[in-house]
Design an enzyme around this catalytic site. Sequence first.
Site, PDB file in Angstrom:
ATOM      1  N   ARG B  51       0.655  -1.111  -0.285  1.00 30.34           N
ATOM      2  CA  ARG B  51      -0.187   0.022   0.033  1.00 30.34           C
ATOM      3  C   ARG B  51       0.803   1.756   0.179  1.00 30.34           C
ATOM      4  O   ARG B  51       1.106   2.086  -1.078  1.00 30.34           O
ATOM      5  CB  ARG B  51      -0.782  -0.295   0.990  1.00 30.34           C
ATOM      6  N   THR B  52       2.199   1.293   1.442  1.00 27.69           N
ATOM      7  CA  THR B  52       2.778   2.297   1.037  1.00 27.69           C
ATOM      8  C   THR B  52       3.434   2.656  -0.102  1.00 27.69           C
ATOM      9  O   THR B  52       3.549   3.430  -0.387  1.00 27.69           O
ATOM     10  CB  THR B  52       3.477   2.467   2.124  1.00 27.69           C
ATOM     11  N   LYS B  80      22.229 -10.214  -0.206  1.00 22.52           N
ATOM     12  CA  LYS B  80      23.740 -10.478  -0.048  1.00 22.52           C
ATOM     13  C   LYS B  80      24.866 -10.270   1.141  1.00 22.52           C
ATOM     14  O   LYS B  80      25.513 -10.067   0.981  1.00 22.52           O
ATOM     15  CB  LYS B  80      24.530 -10.362  -1.738  1.00 22.52           C
ATOM     16  N   ARG B 101      11.489   2.050   3.251  1.00 19.99           N
ATOM     17  CA  ARG B 101      10.309   1.099   4.157  1.00 19.99           C
ATOM     18  C   ARG B 101      11.574   0.804   5.300  1.00 19.99           C
ATOM     19  O   ARG B 101      12.480  -0.105   3.997  1.00 19.99           O
ATOM     20  CB  ARG B 101       9.407   0.337   4.022  1.00 19.99           C
ATOM     21  N   HIS B 129       5.876   6.121  11.044  1.00 16.63           N
ATOM     22  CA  HIS B 129       4.964   6.535  10.072  1.00 16.63           C
ATOM     23  C   HIS B 129       5.095   7.872   9.504  1.00 16.63           C
ATOM     24  O   HIS B 129       4.091   8.186   9.812  1.00 16.63           O
ATOM     25  CB  HIS B 129       4.605   5.248   9.816  1.00 16.63           C
TER      26      HIS B 129
END
Lengths: 155, 302
Positions: B51-52, B80, B101, B129
């Site tokens: 969504r974000t 990695k 994020r 957020h």
Amino acid sequence: MSEVRKELKVSAIENGTVIDHIPAGVVSQVMRILQLEKIERPVLIAANLNSKKLGKKGIIKVTDKFFESNEINKIALIAPNATLIVIKDYEVVYKKNVELPKAIKQFVKCMNPNCITNHESFDTKFDVHLTDEKKVTLLCNYCEKFTGQGNMTFI
Amino acid sequence: MKNRSLVSIDDFSKEEWIKILDIAEGFEKNPKQRILENYVVATLFFEPSTRTRLSFESAASYLGAKVIGFTDAASSSVKKGESLNDTILTVSNYCDIIVMRHPREGSARYASEVAPVPVINAGDGANQHPTQTLLDLYSIRKTQGTLDNLDITFVGDLKYGRTVHSLVIALCNFNATFHFVSPDELKLPSYVKRHIKEKKLKYYQYTDLNEAIPKSDILYMTRVQKERFSDPIEYEKVKNAYILNNAMLDNSKENMKVLHPLPRVNEINEDVDTNPKAYYFQQAQNGVYVRQALLTSILGVK
């Protein structure tokens, strides 16, 4: 008389710094924070001395070493009543109490296991706060969580 | 705001929040402006958040920016064993702004210190957020005509919900009256209440949702998750007490709107969706305008 006997337990130093009134349990932590384990000059340590103020206390004497105040203030986190005594030619030049710094860098670990500081290699940074009970608590500049006095681990 | 990172809502002042909301209003009227055509936006999603991410990518795309990035750590060099420092420094060479994020708390602050380009935090673990808070403020202002002196009700998991914490703290700047509806186990933590007390604002706590509804200008719903309860029997007892259905809105104010950060599971019954007081899908849409406002302000285009 008792003053003299106390002093005799750790011999006097000609030049250097005495850190007095360290709570008995944290002498080795103070050593580590000030990185005294790494210096090559003589360091005299006494633990479990009787103290009116603290019950049991420790003293550290470091020869030919004079600390910057931001350096020594770090120990206020665990030894808030510690006294700093600067000695020159066996004479006390001055005495002062350590002061809590406003912010600290580098030597405390954030207690939040999910904090990025515990997963990447860079220095931690905290703002120093006091709780309602006047206990020291550290606000991590990264994860914004508090690390209380009982949970502090020194890097 | 030009070239500044947005990691925590406090990085911007109240006046700057308002300015973002005003710019977002302009984008709501005209969202398709190709004013970022020469810019590259990197969306680095070290954990999936569809969504974000889509909201940011939609915001950037409507403005003509190119979007690069990855959608979860498994498809990036992190797998990695690359450090966050190295990923951020490398990607900074390829873009004008980073949207990030990350599952670790504090990662966004660290990235903002390392990166030569500005960083927008799209969620760092359970910490911050800020774009969610701004879109919530936008939705409240849009539906109520103001942010000041409102009665705001928060329902559900008030203990762990970072969305709730940030929004409550932000609303402390607007003389809100708070109503908190939650099971005893999931009450608002004291560090958030401290902000309310510092501003000498009023707050009330309830365990019965019906009691709070008639007082509310905004009803902000959140999900009560089973795994938050130490005792599963406690969850079974309360799980149906915080579900909103259409009939419960009969006694609500005319201007009242229902908000939810989404995704919803069952805490808002689907029969609420067609009620004009349901606003959660428009709220998600507002996220695009607010993110357009942020991208353009920080890039210095607006």
